[in-house]
Design a protein around this motif. Structure first.
Motif, short mmCIF file in Angstrom:
data_model
loop_
_atom_site.label_atom_id
_atom_site.label_comp_id
_atom_site.label_asym_id
_atom_site.label_seq_id
_atom_site.Cartn_x
_atom_site.Cartn_y
_atom_site.Cartn_z
N ASN A 1 -5.67 3.86 3.53
CA ASN A 1 -6.27 3.74 2.22
C ASN A 1 -7.72 3.29 2.30
O ASN A 1 -8.55 3.66 1.48
CB ASN A 1 -5.45 2.76 1.37
CG ASN A 1 -6.01 2.58 -0.02
OD1 ASN A 1 -6.70 1.59 -0.30
ND2 ASN A 1 -5.74 3.52 -0.91
N LYS B 1 -4.24 9.42 2.29
CA LYS B 1 -2.91 9.19 1.74
C LYS B 1 -1.88 9.93 2.59
O LYS B 1 -2.23 10.81 3.38
CB LYS B 1 -2.84 9.71 0.29
CG LYS B 1 -3.05 11.22 0.17
CD LYS B 1 -2.96 11.71 -1.26
CE LYS B 1 -3.23 13.23 -1.32
NZ LYS B 1 -3.16 13.73 -2.71
N LEU C 1 -7.73 11.51 -0.45
CA LEU C 1 -7.45 11.17 -1.85
C LEU C 1 -8.30 12.02 -2.78
O LEU C 1 -9.46 12.33 -2.48
CB LEU C 1 -7.75 9.69 -2.10
CG LEU C 1 -6.77 8.67 -1.49
CD1 LEU C 1 -7.32 7.27 -1.67
CD2 LEU C 1 -5.40 8.79 -2.13
N MET D 1 -3.26 5.68 -9.08
CA MET D 1 -3.19 4.34 -8.48
C MET D 1 -3.56 3.26 -9.48
O MET D 1 -3.02 2.15 -9.46
CB MET D 1 -4.11 4.27 -7.25
CG MET D 1 -3.54 4.98 -6.03
SD MET D 1 -4.45 4.63 -4.51
CE MET D 1 -6.00 5.45 -4.86
N CYS E 1 -0.19 3.17 -3.07
CA CYS E 1 -1.22 4.12 -2.66
C CYS E 1 -0.68 5.22 -1.76
O CYS E 1 -1.45 6.11 -1.36
CB CYS E 1 -2.34 3.39 -1.91
SG CYS E 1 -3.03 1.98 -2.80
N PHE F 1 0.82 -1.21 0.00
CA PHE F 1 0.00 0.00 0.00
C PHE F 1 0.86 1.27 0.00
O PHE F 1 0.47 2.28 -0.59
CB PHE F 1 -0.94 -0.01 1.20
CG PHE F 1 -2.20 -0.80 0.97
CD1 PHE F 1 -3.29 -0.21 0.37
CD2 PHE F 1 -2.28 -2.13 1.31
CE1 PHE F 1 -4.45 -0.92 0.13
CE2 PHE F 1 -3.43 -2.86 1.08
CZ PHE F 1 -4.52 -2.26 0.48
#
Length: 349
Positions: A84, A89, A198, A206, A77, A73
């Protein structure tokens, strides 16, 4: 011009998560570990010979899975699994909002260490602290070497260090609520990152990261590395998907087996303790017939002690040494700790 400036300001503010979001993602990872631990314990009790090693090596196996999951991740991400999950983030602490997706290599490695290694060390320290308390409860005194004294001093100082850290976390939460601090956690401050929401562009980025191109005419080493990375990514995606689907079930298990709910559970599901099994394969029948003999040393019991996990009675010295070394019942193989030892005060003793 004023409307454009107001729009930019509101966009930057909207990227900042609320205190409820950051606390929710913190509680998510705290719920995963005890729920998985309980599942492994049930599995080990159902078949100790096959799954007993999972219980004995739970901390190390969980560390391996945690590193695999969090590394996936963080690289794809720029966030941990729980961050996430709640649409957050990680961005460098000095970068202004709105910020694009992506962390440097040094920040990713620092975040990975703080996410995985520190919880593992904390769990090991708490296990050592519990072991010392059990030894003191059973009045066991070992030789006072300088290493043992240093160990006891470190374990004795751990509760004060933990209390100071919890006070630091509480102050950091207050500073985050009032807008004084950009991070709500000391671990984020040590990692030199902060959390943000995000955006739509982050989701597009992503998607591009999750489908890397296969090397066409690369060397054998490059193709092997690509296959290994794809396998690790597939394992991490499978693990994260299963955790995402079972996150609410894990939180229910955390509440069900919490200390606050244990009294209610015991009252609602209290049943009489079943009698211990009459015989087991491989047990000396003569020793089993004589109820006053210890199944381990096959001699007359001294300082009788019963295991609450199986119901068998042993000599205290015999069963204490065995449980401390193997963490299971000598006869049934059920997972057992030192707190499961119960002394029996017989009238003739």
């Amino acid at each position: 011009m004023a409307e454009a400036g107001a729009h930019l300001t509101s966009a930057a503010v909207n990227e900042l998560p609320s205190i409820f979001e950051v606390l929710a993602q913190d509680s998510l990872m705290e719920a995963v570990r005890p729920a998985l631990r309980h599942a492994i314990m049930v599995l080990a009790e159902s078949n100790p010979s096959r799954f007993g090693f999972l219980w004995r090596c739970f901390d190390e196996l969980y560390l391996l899975l945690d590193v695999l999951l969090q590394n996936h991740f963080l690289s794809h991400c720029s966030a941990s699994f729980s961050e996430n999950f709640y649409g957050l983030k990680r961005v460098p602490a000095r970068r202004s909002l709105p910020a694009r997706l992506g962390l440097g290599r040094s920040l990713s490695c620092r975040s990975l260490l703080l996410l995985c290694l520190l919880p593992y060390l904390r769990a090991r320290l708490e296990a050592m602290l519990a072991q010392q308390r059990e030894e003191e409860d059973f009045s066991i005194r070992l030789a006072q070497t300088w290493k043992l004294r240093l160990y006891r001093a470190a374990v004795a100082a751990y509760p004060y260090i933990s209390s100071a850290y919890q006070a630091w976390v509480f102050c950091q939460h207050l500073l985050f609520v009032f807008g004084v601090s950009r991070t709500h956690s000391p671990l984020l401050w040590l990692a030199n990152v902060r959390l943000a929401r995000l955006s739509g562009q982050d989701l597009i980025d992503m998607e591009h990261k999750s489908s890397p191109a296969k090397p066409a005419d690369g060397r054998l080493v490059q193709r092997t590395w690509w296959l290994l990375s794809q396998a690790a990514q597939g394992a991490a995606v499978s693990l994260s998907t299963s955790l995402s689907l079972g996150v609410f079930f894990l939180q229910f298990l955390e509440w069900w087996y919490s200390s606050e709910n244990q009294s209610t559970v015991k009252t609602a599901t209290s049943l009489p303790a079943p009698p211990p099994p009459l015989h087991l394969q491989g047990l000396d029948t003569q020793a089993a017939a004589d109820k006053k003999n210890c199944p381990l040393c096959l001699k007359l019991r001294t300082n009788s002690t019963v295991l609450s996990t199986s119901g068998f009675v042993f000599c205290y010295r015999c069963v204490y040494a065995y449980v401390k070394a193997n963490r299971c019942c000598p006869l049934t193989g059920f997972p057992t700790e030192l707190q499961h030892l119960i002394k029996i005060y017989e009238p003739e003793s």
